[in-house]
Design a protein around this motif. Structure first.
Motif, mmCIF file in Angstrom:
data_model
loop_
_atom_site.group_PDB
_atom_site.id
_atom_site.type_symbol
_atom_site.label_atom_id
_atom_site.label_comp_id
_atom_site.label_asym_id
_atom_site.label_seq_id
_atom_site.Cartn_x
_atom_site.Cartn_y
_atom_site.Cartn_z
ATOM 1 N N ASP A 94 0.842 -1.196 0.000
ATOM 2 C CA ASP A 94 0.000 0.000 0.000
ATOM 3 C C ASP A 94 0.873 1.240 0.000
ATOM 4 O O ASP A 94 2.046 1.192 0.357
ATOM 5 C CB ASP A 94 -0.884 0.026 1.263
ATOM 6 N N PHE A 95 0.276 2.369 -0.345
ATOM 7 C CA PHE A 95 0.967 3.651 -0.265
ATOM 8 C C PHE A 95 1.224 3.945 1.206
ATOM 9 O O PHE A 95 0.289 3.962 2.010
ATOM 10 C CB PHE A 95 0.082 4.740 -0.888
ATOM 11 N N VAL A 96 2.474 4.138 1.595
ATOM 12 C CA VAL A 96 2.834 4.372 2.995
ATOM 13 C C VAL A 96 2.618 5.854 3.317
ATOM 14 O O VAL A 96 3.168 6.726 2.645
ATOM 15 C CB VAL A 96 4.303 3.970 3.270
ATOM 16 N N THR A 97 1.815 6.123 4.350
ATOM 17 C CA THR A 97 1.542 7.504 4.755
ATOM 18 C C THR A 97 2.081 7.819 6.149
ATOM 19 O O THR A 97 2.034 8.967 6.574
ATOM 20 C CB THR A 97 0.036 7.800 4.733
ATOM 21 N N HIS A 98 2.600 6.806 6.838
ATOM 22 C CA HIS A 98 3.161 7.022 8.173
ATOM 23 C C HIS A 98 4.123 5.875 8.488
ATOM 24 O O HIS A 98 3.884 4.737 8.100
ATOM 25 C CB HIS A 98 2.055 7.048 9.229
ATOM 26 N N THR A 99 5.186 6.212 9.197
ATOM 27 C CA THR A 99 6.112 5.186 9.666
ATOM 28 C C THR A 99 6.818 5.684 10.915
ATOM 29 O O THR A 99 6.952 6.895 11.114
ATOM 30 C CB THR A 99 7.166 4.823 8.592
ATOM 31 N N ASP A 100 7.250 4.750 11.741
ATOM 32 C CA ASP A 100 8.058 5.087 12.911
ATOM 33 C C ASP A 100 9.551 5.001 12.612
ATOM 34 O O ASP A 100 10.368 5.294 13.478
ATOM 35 C CB ASP A 100 7.712 4.146 14.084
ATOM 36 N N ILE A 101 9.925 4.598 11.411
ATOM 37 C CA ILE A 101 11.331 4.488 11.030
ATOM 38 C C ILE A 101 11.906 5.900 10.928
ATOM 39 O O ILE A 101 11.361 6.758 10.224
ATOM 40 C CB ILE A 101 11.494 3.740 9.698
ATOM 41 N N LYS A 102 13.006 6.133 11.633
ATOM 42 C CA LYS A 102 13.627 7.463 11.660
ATOM 43 C C LYS A 102 14.880 7.554 10.786
ATOM 44 O O LYS A 102 15.316 8.643 10.440
ATOM 45 C CB LYS A 102 13.998 7.856 13.098
ATOM 46 N N ASP A 103 15.494 6.419 10.457
ATOM 47 C CA ASP A 103 16.698 6.415 9.626
ATOM 48 C C ASP A 103 16.338 6.801 8.194
ATOM 49 O O ASP A 103 15.223 6.536 7.735
ATOM 50 C CB ASP A 103 17.338 5.025 9.620
ATOM 51 N N PRO A 104 17.282 7.412 7.464
ATOM 52 C CA PRO A 104 17.011 7.729 6.058
ATOM 53 C C PRO A 104 16.636 6.466 5.283
ATOM 54 O O PRO A 104 17.348 5.465 5.321
ATOM 55 C CB PRO A 104 18.342 8.304 5.559
ATOM 56 N N CYS A 105 15.480 6.502 4.635
ATOM 57 C CA CYS A 105 15.003 5.353 3.872
ATOM 58 C C CYS A 105 13.941 5.818 2.891
ATOM 59 O O CYS A 105 13.491 6.962 2.940
ATOM 60 C CB CYS A 105 14.442 4.275 4.795
ATOM 61 N N VAL A 106 13.560 4.906 2.007
ATOM 62 C CA VAL A 106 12.491 5.178 1.054
ATOM 63 C C VAL A 106 11.504 4.021 1.061
ATOM 64 O O VAL A 106 11.806 2.922 1.547
ATOM 65 C CB VAL A 106 13.040 5.416 -0.376
ATOM 66 N N PHE A 107 10.314 4.282 0.497
ATOM 67 C CA PHE A 107 9.248 3.285 0.417
ATOM 68 C C PHE A 107 8.778 3.188 -1.026
ATOM 69 O O PHE A 107 8.549 4.204 -1.677
ATOM 70 C CB PHE A 107 8.074 3.693 1.312
#
Length: 152
Positions: A94-107
């Motif tokens: 699904d289209f990610v609209t929120h995450t708790d991941i704080k490190d630089p990353c992409v979805f």
């Protein structure tokens, strides 16, 4: 071989990767599997396309270093696939609209499925289109035009 998911990505790839074969899969796992399942696994694949990020600015181009599935409600560890870049990519259904991941990353919605199919030579170049905001994504890929005529 260049692998993209959308019409907008295809248009960019056509200009950037002249004289290379480009395959448009469509978005998501079933489209990726359907389009790539018969491609020989020794073929070099460059996955190119848009992604979201909660930490990187829109327009940032990154080379992916790891790929894994993203489904935060699951409590077991998924396989992590190593690539040659330096940014983590989480593939979601699904289209990610929120995450708790704080490190630089992409979805994204394709890369983990491409590498899980067993291709041995995969690289991935992603361009941040949004900061986990679907409206931002539409505006970015459509140049600010989000009416029916401007959508892909």
């Amino acid at each position: 071989m260049i692998v993209v998911a959308t019409d907008a990505e295809y248009a960019i790839a056509k200009k950037r990767f002249k004289h290379r074969v480009i395959i448009k899969t469509g978005v998501g796992a079933l489209n990726v599997i359907g389009k790539l399942r018969r491609i020989p696994r020794f073929i070099k694949i460059t996955n190119f396309g848009h992604c979201g990020s909660n930490t990187l600015p829109i327009g940032t181009e990154c080379r992916i270093g790891t790929s894994r599935l993203y489904h935060p409600m699951v409590e077991y560890t998924e396989p992590t696939y190593k690539l040659d870049g330096d940014v983590d990519c989480y593939t979601s259904d699904d289209f990610v609209t929120h995450t708790d991941i704080k490190d630089p990353c992409v979805f994204d919605m394709e890369l983990a499925y491409i590498v899980a199919l067993g291709f041995r030579r995969v690289e991935s170049i992603k361009i941040v289109s949004d900061n986990l905001n679907n409206k931002q994504y539409e505006e970015t890929i459509n140049g600010g035009n989000t009416d029916d005529e401007g959508t892909t």
